[in-house]
Scaffold this active site. Structure first.
Site, PDB file in Angstrom:
ATOM      1  N   SER A 143      23.438 -22.388  43.614  1.00 42.75           N
ATOM      2  CA  SER A 143      23.267 -21.119  43.368  1.00 42.75           C
ATOM      3  C   SER A 143      24.164 -20.149  44.071  1.00 42.75           C
ATOM      4  CB  SER A 143      21.915 -21.307  42.868  1.00 42.75           C
ATOM      5  OG  SER A 143      21.134 -20.743  44.323  1.00 42.75           O
ATOM      6  N   SER A 144      24.168 -20.116  44.417  1.00 40.80           N
ATOM      7  CA  SER A 144      25.417 -18.837  45.468  1.00 40.80           C
ATOM      8  C   SER A 144      26.664 -18.755  44.404  1.00 40.80           C
ATOM      9  CB  SER A 144      26.034 -19.168  46.649  1.00 40.80           C
ATOM     10  OG  SER A 144      24.712 -19.738  47.785  1.00 40.80           O
ATOM     11  N   THR A 163      19.167 -27.849  45.340  1.00 36.79           N
ATOM     12  CA  THR A 163      19.523 -28.885  46.135  1.00 36.79           C
ATOM     13  C   THR A 163      17.979 -29.880  45.036  1.00 36.79           C
ATOM     14  OG1 THR A 163      18.980 -27.436  48.279  1.00 36.79           O
ATOM     15  CG2 THR A 163      17.550 -29.303  47.945  1.00 36.79           C
TER      16      THR A 163
HETATM   17  N1  ASP Z   1      22.195 -23.076  48.285  1.00 39.42           N
HETATM   18  C1  ASP Z   1      21.019 -23.712  47.323  1.00 39.42           C
HETATM   19  C2  ASP Z   1      21.118 -23.420  46.248  1.00 39.42           C
HETATM   20  O1  ASP Z   1      20.652 -22.303  46.005  1.00 39.42           O
HETATM   21  C3  ASP Z   1      19.435 -24.490  48.117  1.00 39.42           C
HETATM   22  C4  ASP Z   1      18.311 -24.308  47.212  1.00 39.42           C
HETATM   23  O2  ASP Z   1      18.748 -25.252  45.849  1.00 39.42           O
HETATM   24  O3  ASP Z   1      17.663 -24.496  47.265  1.00 39.42           O
HETATM   25  O4  ASP Z   1      21.973 -23.645  45.410  1.00 39.42           O
END
Ligand code: ASP
Length: 340
Positions: free
Chosen positions: A59-60, A14
């Site tokens: 990051s998933s 994000t």
């Molecule tokens: N889904 C995002 C990620 O982990 C959430 C974030 O960046 O906080 O890449």
């Protein structure tokens, strides 16, 4: 004193998004124009270089190959910079921080992971403060011109945590991370207040890169009524070299003789079983209750107060770098990077 040199590595998440003011759509940030997006950066007294690590990812999608790329990038540019900041999605940041703490042993410089809950281009973003303070921490030195932080850490919402002690605790609060079993390394207020006694000091003076990871690892969270029929196939040493058991309280599981036999046979065939707690704080103490005494007899290894993120990445790291089972177990039981 010369200005500190910091390398900032953008992986995605994000923090690196900006909102199109007309459409509201979030798109990945162009790091070539970093100073246009965050003019405050030009006022920090740091010689900053920013690079992207491939295409930005959620990051998933993080995985051991990208951990290797990150660790190699840090190791290969280690002599040119005083500190490193890794911009990363918050979802798996604690896994990456844990993995890097095992891959980069003997750090004498800071590797700070940060991210945000709101994109950097939105008006209420937490990203700017997280980014600017992380850069300061990565640049900070003591009066002997040595880095203050010499480990992999996560900076989020005014606190610096040991990376391999940290866990994501909120999907929406700005305070997204906590370190349940270890104190904060620093708190940022008007000044950055380092807790010098809590900082890690490696006994190794030179950086060593230990990049190999073995992904033949499984995680089994015990719950009341879990069926050995459903999980039996997991305990197959041909496919799964180690199993992390997430047990109740201080390391307890149902007193189920079928489950004990499955564990016994798996360990006899060369598999490794480690025991960590589902509890947010505290530690596994095998033998405190009858329901965990059996684990000592079976040869299950206590993971003490390790987080899930740490237990998984540590066993991946040990299986990837060592072949002797006793050595892997012995190293698992002992501190590598302040994770126990
Ligand atoms: N889904 C995002 C990620 O982990 C959430 C974030 O960046 O906080 O890449």
């Amino acid at each position: 004193m010369a200005q500190s040199k910091v390398l900032m590595i953008y992986t995605g998440g994000t923090i690196g998004m900006i909102e199109d003011p007309e459409t509201g759509v979030l798109t990945a940030f162009d790091f070539k124009h970093l100073n246009n997006q965050i003019p405050e950066l030009s006022r920090i007294k740091v010689d900053l270089t920013a690079i992207s690590l491939g295409m930005p990812i959620d990051s998933s999608d993080m995985n051991p190959t990208i951990w290797q790329d990150l660790a190699e990038l840090v190791a290969n540019s280690y002599d040119q910079y005083d500190g490193f900041v890794i911009l990363h999605g918050s979802d798996t940041m604690a896994y990456t921080a844990s993995a890097l703490s095992f891959m980069l042993q003997g750090l004498q410089k800071p590797v700070i992971l940060t991210g945000s809950q709101l994109p950097i281009g939105t008006i209420r973003t937490d990203g700017k403060e997280n980014l600017i303070t992380s850069i300061e921490i990565a640049a900070n030195k003591d009066k002997n011109d040595e880095s203050i932080v010499k480990e992999v850490a996560i900076y989020f919402e005014y606190a610096l945590y040991r990376g391999n002690r940290t866990t994501k605790v909120s999907a929406n609060a700005f305070e997204a991370f906590l370190s349940p079993n270890y104190p904060e390394l620093a708190v940022a207020g008007v000044e950055i207040n380092y807790k010098t006694n809590a900082l890690f000091q490696s006994s190794q003076k030179e950086l060593t890169l230990n990049c190999e990871m073995d992904d033949r690892v499984a995680l089994l969270k015990i719950f009341p009524g879990f069926s050995t029929k459903v999980y039996k196939s997991l305990f197959d040493n041909n496919n799964v070299k180690a199993i992390v058991l997430e047990t109740f309280g201080s390391g307890n599981a149902p007193n189920n003789s079928e489950f004990h036999t499955i564990i016994e046979e798996y360990i006899e065939s060369g598999g490794i079983v480690v025991n960590i707690t589902q509890c947010y704080t505290g530690s596994v103490e095998q033998g405190k209750y009858a329901n965990s005494t059996v684990f000592n007899k079976l040869g299950v290894i206590s993971g003490k107060d390790m987080t899930t993120e740490t237990a998984i990445t540590k066993i991946m790291h040990l299986l990837g770098n060592f072949t002797d089972r006793d050595e892997i177990i012995n190293r698992f039981k002992n501190n590598i990077a302040g994770e126990i």
